[in-house]
Every structure is written in C-alpha cells, then in structure tokens.
Scaffold this active site. Structure first.
Site, PDB file in Angstrom:
ATOM      1  N   HIS A 158      -3.280  -5.416   2.524  1.00 49.90           N
ATOM      2  CA  HIS A 158      -2.790  -5.756   3.789  1.00 49.90           C
ATOM      3  C   HIS A 158      -3.101  -7.119   4.146  1.00 49.90           C
ATOM      4  O   HIS A 158      -3.875  -7.631   3.393  1.00 49.90           O
ATOM      5  CB  HIS A 158      -3.596  -4.627   4.637  1.00 49.90           C
ATOM      6  CG  HIS A 158      -3.125  -2.561   4.850  1.00 49.90           C
ATOM      7  ND1 HIS A 158      -1.828  -2.411   4.983  1.00 49.90           N
ATOM      8  CD2 HIS A 158      -3.509  -2.188   3.715  1.00 49.90           C
ATOM      9  CE1 HIS A 158      -1.512  -1.438   4.552  1.00 49.90           C
ATOM     10  NE2 HIS A 158      -2.516  -1.250   3.950  1.00 49.90           N
TER      11      HIS A 158
ATOM     12  N   CYS B  65       1.082  -1.123  -0.255  1.00 55.14           N
ATOM     13  CA  CYS B  65       0.264  -0.025  -0.250  1.00 55.14           C
ATOM     14  C   CYS B  65       1.046   1.108  -0.058  1.00 55.14           C
ATOM     15  O   CYS B  65       1.858   1.750  -1.319  1.00 55.14           O
ATOM     16  CB  CYS B  65      -0.963   0.227   0.981  1.00 55.14           C
ATOM     17  SG  CYS B  65      -2.241   1.163   0.910  1.00 55.14           S
TER      18      CYS B  65
END
Ligand code: GLN
Length: 243
Positions: free
Chosen positions: A194, A94
C-alpha cells in the site's frame, strides 16, 4: 493513443490511499499526452473485460474480501481469468492480491475460495505484519527498489508457475519467512504494498504503464518525467528503512 483502465471493486477494496494509484497512472499518462478512460466496476456491475488494457484492484479487510465472494463467483471470476490468460496487465494490492490466488484461510478459520488466477494461497496468522517496508523487484519486474506500507495478517505462499515480484530488503513481504514479496504471473503483478505504491515509486509505475501500453501499442514510448520530488522522498524513506 488511449489506455483503458478498469478499477475493480473500488467500493470495497481501497485501503491506505490505494486509489492514489489510479490518479498516478492517469497523471503519468496525461503528462505524456496519452488519454485514459477509467471505468469503476463495483459489486453488482458488469462490463466487457476485453475492452480494458489495465486492471487495478486495491486492498481490503477480511470482511470486505468475504463480501465480494458471491459477486466474483457469479461472473467476474471467469472474466478476470480470461483477461489474465490474455496477458492483460493487472496490479493487485494486498486483499486484491490474495483474491487472485486459490484461497484465503483467515485466522478465525473462515475459508474464502478465491479465483485461482494465480497459483498461490494465503493463510491468516495471529501476527499482524505491519509497517513501512522495502523490497527490490526482480530484474524482469523492473529491477527497481520499491518502498511502501504493508498491513496484513495473511501469509502468502507461491506455488509452481508463479514467481515473486521481488525480494524483501526490510519488512515482511509475502509471509515474513522466505523473503519473497508479491507475485508475478504473465502480466499480473501482485504485492502487499500500500502507500499507495505507484506515486512513491515512479520507476515501478512507468514499468507497469509500459507493460500495459506496449501490449496494445508496440512502438509506444514513455519519455522521462521530472521525478525529482518523488525520487527525493523515495531516497529519504529508503535510507530510513535500510537502518
Ligand atoms: N485482509 C487481508 C489480511 O489482513 C488483507 C489486508 C489488506 O488488504 N491490507 O491479510
């Protein structure tokens, strides 16, 4: 046999259990009798990047990404670029994935000039792309199905020479528009996943480890582990997300 792992910016880039990836890498190697040395490299600290086999960078909010810019541009960016071109393995999540690209223009108009190791850029939007999601890696990136959690407002677009990590099955991925998820360039793997990604996706975890190990030890083997629990959890989420 030993694998040297560098955890870059553990002080500022670590969201939603990203550090679990480091624990997972270490355990999966340990269970095969392979040693690891983990070096934490926070803002302000230097290291000889040539000693590392695998780099991990977690996610962070826009604020944290801005905080580390001066550190990046005072030396680490150059080291990272050299390691990437040397085909070292990177797993970037990310905010850490966005950081490997050219720039991030936040939705409030701040421009973060990143390191340009990967030919991609990110533009903030007012839509938050959030939730559990699932994608299928391209064959050259393991071909495995990956489940995880995404939460980003940045939309990432890949340029020439960079290929997607996979194709979105459920969720948003890179930008919610072109069904691509993540990026691969040389041995850099960027993803919005994640979760943390590796404990939830043992096949992908071993693919990352194998890529890193075989660069240093060409005949290295990773015997299978008992991943029954991980596979059951994976199947459960996969069925939920496929609906
Ligand atoms: N700040 C970035 C975004 O919202 C990355 C967020 C993250 O790492 N989860 O796009």
């Amino acid at each position: 046999m030993k694998l040297n792992i560098c955890h870059l910016y553990p002080d500022v880039l670590n969201l939603y259990g990203d550090t679990g990836n480091i624990i997972c890498l270490k355990k999966r190697l340990e269970w095969r009798g392979i040693d690891t040395e983990i070096t934490l490299l926070p803002i302000g600290e230097k290291a000889d990047f040539t000693q590392f086999d695998l780099f991990f960078i977690g996610g962070g909010q826009d604020f944290e990404q801005e905080v580390l810019l001066s550190d990046l541009h005072s030396g680490k960016a150059k080291e990272i670029l050299a390691a990437v071109e040397d085909e070292k393995v990177f797993l970037c999540i990310c905010g850490g994935y966005q950081m490997m690209g050219q720039y991030y223009l936040t939705h409030t108009g701040e421009q973060c000039d990143f390191i340009g190791a990967l030919n991609l850029y990110t533009v903030g939007s007012d839509v938050r792309m959030i939730g559990n999601y699932m994608f299928e890696c391209l064959d050259e990136n393991s071909g495995s199905e990956v489940i995880g959690f995404e939460n980003h407002s940045g939309k990432t677009y890949l340029g020439e020479g960079v290929f997607p990590l996979g194709t979105v099955i459920s969720g948003f991925g890179n930008n919610g528009e072109d069904h691509t998820e993540g990026a691969r360039y040389k041995n850099v793997f960027g993803t919005y996943c994640h979760g943390p990604i590796l404990p939830k996706n043992p096949e992908f975890a071993d693919f990352i480890l194998k890529t890193a190990l075989s660069r240093r030890f060409p005949s290295a083997d990773l015997p299978p582990l008992n991943d029954c629990l991980e596979i059951q959890a994976h199947r459960y989420m996969s069925a939920r997300l496929a609906i």
